[in-house]
Structures are given as structure tokens and as C-alpha cells.
Motif scaffolding. Structure first.
Motif, PDB file in Angstrom:
ATOM      1  N   MET A  48       1.445  -3.424  -7.337  1.00 43.31           N
ATOM      2  CA  MET A  48       0.204  -4.160  -7.593  1.00 43.31           C
ATOM      3  C   MET A  48       0.428  -5.667  -7.470  1.00 43.31           C
ATOM      4  O   MET A  48      -0.404  -6.385  -6.925  1.00 43.31           O
ATOM      5  N   ASN A  71       8.489   5.337 -12.007  1.00 51.00           N
ATOM      6  CA  ASN A  71       7.270   5.406 -11.219  1.00 51.00           C
ATOM      7  C   ASN A  71       6.275   4.343 -11.659  1.00 51.00           C
ATOM      8  O   ASN A  71       5.661   3.659 -10.834  1.00 51.00           O
ATOM      9  N   ALA A  72       6.140   4.188 -12.988  1.00 49.08           N
ATOM     10  CA  ALA A  72       5.211   3.183 -13.518  1.00 49.08           C
ATOM     11  C   ALA A  72       5.636   1.786 -13.089  1.00 49.08           C
ATOM     12  O   ALA A  72       4.819   0.977 -12.634  1.00 49.08           O
ATOM     13  N   LEU A 105       0.830  -1.204   0.000  1.00 49.19           N
ATOM     14  CA  LEU A 105       0.000   0.000   0.000  1.00 49.19           C
ATOM     15  C   LEU A 105       0.864   1.254   0.000  1.00 49.19           C
ATOM     16  O   LEU A 105       0.567   2.238  -0.667  1.00 49.19           O
ATOM     17  N   ILE A 137       0.689  -6.502  -3.821  1.00 53.91           N
ATOM     18  CA  ILE A 137      -0.578  -6.463  -3.078  1.00 53.91           C
ATOM     19  C   ILE A 137      -1.439  -7.681  -3.434  1.00 53.91           C
ATOM     20  O   ILE A 137      -2.137  -8.231  -2.581  1.00 53.91           O
ATOM     21  N   LYS A 146       4.806   1.246  -9.448  1.00 53.85           N
ATOM     22  CA  LYS A 146       3.366   1.036  -9.210  1.00 53.85           C
ATOM     23  C   LYS A 146       2.965  -0.390  -9.580  1.00 53.85           C
ATOM     24  O   LYS A 146       2.245  -1.057  -8.852  1.00 53.85           O
ATOM     25  N   LEU A 147       3.454  -0.852 -10.749  1.00 49.92           N
ATOM     26  CA  LEU A 147       3.079  -2.191 -11.197  1.00 49.92           C
ATOM     27  C   LEU A 147       3.621  -3.242 -10.237  1.00 49.92           C
ATOM     28  O   LEU A 147       2.941  -4.210  -9.908  1.00 49.92           O
ATOM     29  N   ILE A 150       2.133   1.702  -3.501  1.00 49.09           N
ATOM     30  CA  ILE A 150       1.122   2.155  -4.461  1.00 49.09           C
ATOM     31  C   ILE A 150       0.683   3.586  -4.178  1.00 49.09           C
ATOM     32  O   ILE A 150       0.593   4.404  -5.080  1.00 49.09           O
ATOM     33  N   PHE A 151       0.395   3.871  -2.904  1.00 45.64           N
ATOM     34  CA  PHE A 151       0.037   5.239  -2.532  1.00 45.64           C
ATOM     35  C   PHE A 151       1.129   5.810  -1.643  1.00 45.64           C
ATOM     36  O   PHE A 151       1.013   5.745  -0.416  1.00 45.64           O
TER      37      PHE A 151
END
Lengths: 199, 195
Positions: free
Chosen positions: B174, B166-167, B84, B177, B170-171, B87-88
Motif C-alpha cells: 500500500m 502477509n499483513a 499491484l 502504491i 500488504k501494508l 497487493i493482489f
């Protein structure tokens, strides 16, 4: 399944029309030009994600032992967190902080290419030849992208006050949506638990 | 849990791609040959910590008597919280360090690479695994790949840019998570089976 059937299925599972107010509310701090750029980028990112899942999704899920219900529950939980953030915006929302662009999460995934779309793509790929599914993905996103990008003009209709109200209401809607997705996943999980017995 | 899955989890928590930007800002004023030495030194500190907690984890369950469901649920929960944060990302606190000063142990080895979350996860996974070599091998492989990423971090930053990195981050978040949620649900399955 014909290509047109697949396109319709993908379009309704991704549900770009229903998500438009959510996008507008999420992006209310940017001007329209910037919003369109962000949404175009997110649409492309979600397309790439769906296509990646079409080719390697099954292998990926099998190597990591991830079940479809986990995909659903995970996406639902992330949307739930975004919804809570929209209903109760963090207190110290400084000017700087509100200018942080949403990037990939939450628009590209899990809102557009969430667990629903990814598992749909995987199921379609199992039952149909891959090039056919790939073509329908391309067509579905070709229809979806302009819908999403031009949704930004809704902002003009609403005005600043309207946008603030919209954010709260859409937070609520998003919360329902999130729980519905979690429950969908949980129902699948329940049948696994029941099969295991002793519940 | 297969060796591959375990390695992937450790690699994702070390999060070298996400740490590149922070790392590069810390070694901005350091010339290249010195910079490679810093990477090697800091990575070895981190490796020692990771192996130490791996060994510690072996004894933890015996001493405290955790059940399998507890370990599964708690490690899943920790993974979820770590993912988390990837991601954020929380708003960054301004760091008061003098940037000309060369980083030593803090903040690169700990908490950037060997973060408390990584050490906790290693401990929990080590106690879950029947064979010692699996978690050790996973740590070594994940560590080695992260080392390679840090060696070429300047090139990667030039190639991918801040947006590309950054991409990727994020991936990777994901994926992490997803693994976390799957693990929590497995914890429920184990709990249900033994109820």
C-alpha cells in the motif's frame, strides 16, 4: 468539534452500511462463520490503520511527499480494480482460486479505511486534541464492527442465485463509488494544476 | 527526492518480507551455516546487478534524451504495477525445481531480489538524480537492511507466522502504491509546468 460529531463524521465517511452488500458479494464463497471471522479481522485491521494514521499520518505523508489527493486517487484506483474484477470475474476461477481469502486489501483498506477515512482522521487530528480524536475512533469502530460482522446474515435472505446477481450489481455500484473517489481527488489535483498556471 | 524516500522505495521493491516464504521453501533442506553463506552469495550477485544498472541509468537519459516528465511518469507506472502485484498476488505457478538442489543465482538473486522491476526503477531513478551518491547510498542501505531481514528470516517466520508476514507485505504494498500514484501525478505537474 465534540466527540459525538467526530464519531458521526467517521461513521459516514467509512460508510459501513453502504458497503454491506459489497462485503456479502466479495465473501460469497465462504460460510457464515468464516465470513464473520474475516469481517471481524478486517474491521480490527481498519481500526488499527486509522489509529496509526491518527498518530503518524502527517509525518508519514510529509516524509514521502504524498499529498491528500494522491491518497484519494490511489484508493479510488484500487477500488476500481476490485469493481472490474467483480463485474468481469476472471475466466479460470478454479475452485481453489475462489477460496483465497481477501486479507486487508480490499476490505480493511481501501473500502473501510480508505483515503477518505485516513484523510479525515488526519484533518481531525490537526484541529482537535489527539486523545479526543482517539476516543471518537474507538467509539466509531465499536459501533461499526457489529454492523459489519452481522451483515453476513444478509446472505440467508438472498440465496445462491441472488448472491450472484448481487455481485454483478455491486460491482457496478463499486465502480461508480471508485470513480467518485478518483474525481474527488482529481478535483483537488486540478486546483494544484491551475495554481501552477499554464493549463 | 530525499535519501530516505529513495531507500524506502528500493527496500519496498526488494520486498524482503514478502519474499521470505518463497526463500525459505527454496532453502528448506539447507543447514543453517550453509544457509547464511547462500544469503551472502545471492545478495552480492543482486548488489552487483543493482549497482550496474544504477551506473547504466546515469547514461541512459543522455543517450536516449528522455524528458523529466517521461521519467517521472514511467517510473511511477512501473512502481504502480509492481505494487499491484504485491497487493493482489497472481496465482502461483507450480515450480518444477528439484528442491534438494541448492539455488544458485536463479531464482534467488534474480528474479526474487533483483527483479526486472527493481532494475528498471533503479535505472530510472538514477537518471533522475543529480548527484550519483544519493542513489548509490540508497541502494546500499536498502540492500543492507534486506540482507539483515534474510539473515533472520527463519526467526521472523516463526515470530510472525504466515499471516503476520502477509499483513506486513500488504501494508508495504500500500505504501509503495501511494508513492507510485504520487509520482505519476508529479509527472503531470512537471508536464504541465513545461507545456
Amino acid at each position: 468539534m465534540t466527540i459525538s460529531q467526530m464519531v458521526i463524521t467517521l461513521f459516514f465517511v467509512a460508510n459501513p452500511l453502504g458497503s454491506i452488500p459489497i462485503f456479502v458479494a466479495l465473501l460469497k464463497n465462504f460460510d457464515i462463520k468464516r465470513q464473520q471471522k474475516i469481517l471481524l479481522r478486517e474491521a480490527i485491521a481498519s481500526f488499527l490503520l486509522a489509529v496509526t494514521f491518527l498518530f503518524v499520518g502527517k509525518g508519514f505523508m510529509q516524509t514521502l511527499h504524498i499529498e491528500t489527493y494522491s491518497l484519494q486517487i490511489c484508493g479510488g484506483t484500487l477500488i476500481l480494480l476490485v469493481a472490474i474484477n467483480m463485474i468481469f470475474p476472471p475466466q479460470q476461477a478454479t475452485f481453489e482460486a475462489s477460496k483465497i481469502e481477501p486479507f486487508i486489501v480490499p476490505i480493511a483498506t481501501p473500502l473501510l479505511s480508505g483515503g477518505g477515512v485516513l484523510s479525515t482522521v488526519m484533518i481531525l487530528a490537526q484541529n482537535n486534541p489527539t486523545p479526543k480524536v482517539f476516543t471518537s475512533c474507538i467509539i466509531a469502530w465499536l459501533i461499526m464492527t457489529p454492523v459489519i460482522v452481522f451483515s453476513t446474515y444478509m446472505q440467508k435472505l438472498l440465496g445462491k442465485r441472488g448472491l450472484e446477481v448481487l455481485e454483478q450489481i455491486m460491482g457496478m455500484v463499486l465502480l461508480f463509488l471508485a470513480l467518485q473517489i478518483i474525481i474527488n481527488g482529481a478535483t483537488q489535483f486540478k486546483s494544484v494544476l491551475l495554481a501552477q498556471g499554464a493549463l | 527526492m530525499t535519501l530516505f524516500a529513495l531507500t524506502l522505495i528500493f527496500f519496498l521493491i526488494i520486498n524482503p518480507l514478502g519474499n521470505i516464504q518463497g526463500f525459505l521453501s527454496l532453502v528448506k533442506h539447507v543447514p543453517t551455516n550453509r544457509y547464511i553463506r547462500i544469503v551472502i552469495r545471492e545478495m552480492f550477485f543482486a548488489l552487483i546487478l543493482m549497482v550496474a544498472f544504477d551506473v547504466l541509468g546515469e547514461y541512459l537519459t543522455n543517450i536516449l534524451g528522455f524528458s523529466k516528465a517521461t521519467i517521472c511518469l514511467s517510473s511511477g507506472l512501473i512502481l504502480f504495477l509492481v505494487a499491484l502485484r504485491i497487493i493482489f498476488p497472481p496465482a502461483q505457478a507450480p515450480n518444477g525445481r528439484d528442491e534438494r538442489e541448492e539455488p544458485f543465482f536463479v531464482p534467488i538473486a534474480i528474479p526474487m531480489i533483483a527483479s526486472p522491476a527493481l532494475l528498471a526503477t533503479i535505472m530510472l531513478y538514477a537518471s533522475f538524480e543529480d548527484q550519483v551518491w544519493v542513489s548509490l547510498a540508497a541502494i546500499l542501505i536498502a540492500w543492507f537492511i534486506s540482507c539483515c531481514v534474510f539473515f533472520v528470516s527463519r526467526l521472523l517466520f516463526k515470530g510472525l507466522g504466515a499471516t503476520g508476514l502477509n499483513a506486513c507485505e500488504k501494508l508495504m504494498g500500500m505504501v509503495l502504491i501511494l508513492i507510485a500514484v504520487q509520482r505519476v501525478l508529479e509527472g503531470f505537474l512537471i508536464f504541465n509546468g513545461h507545456a
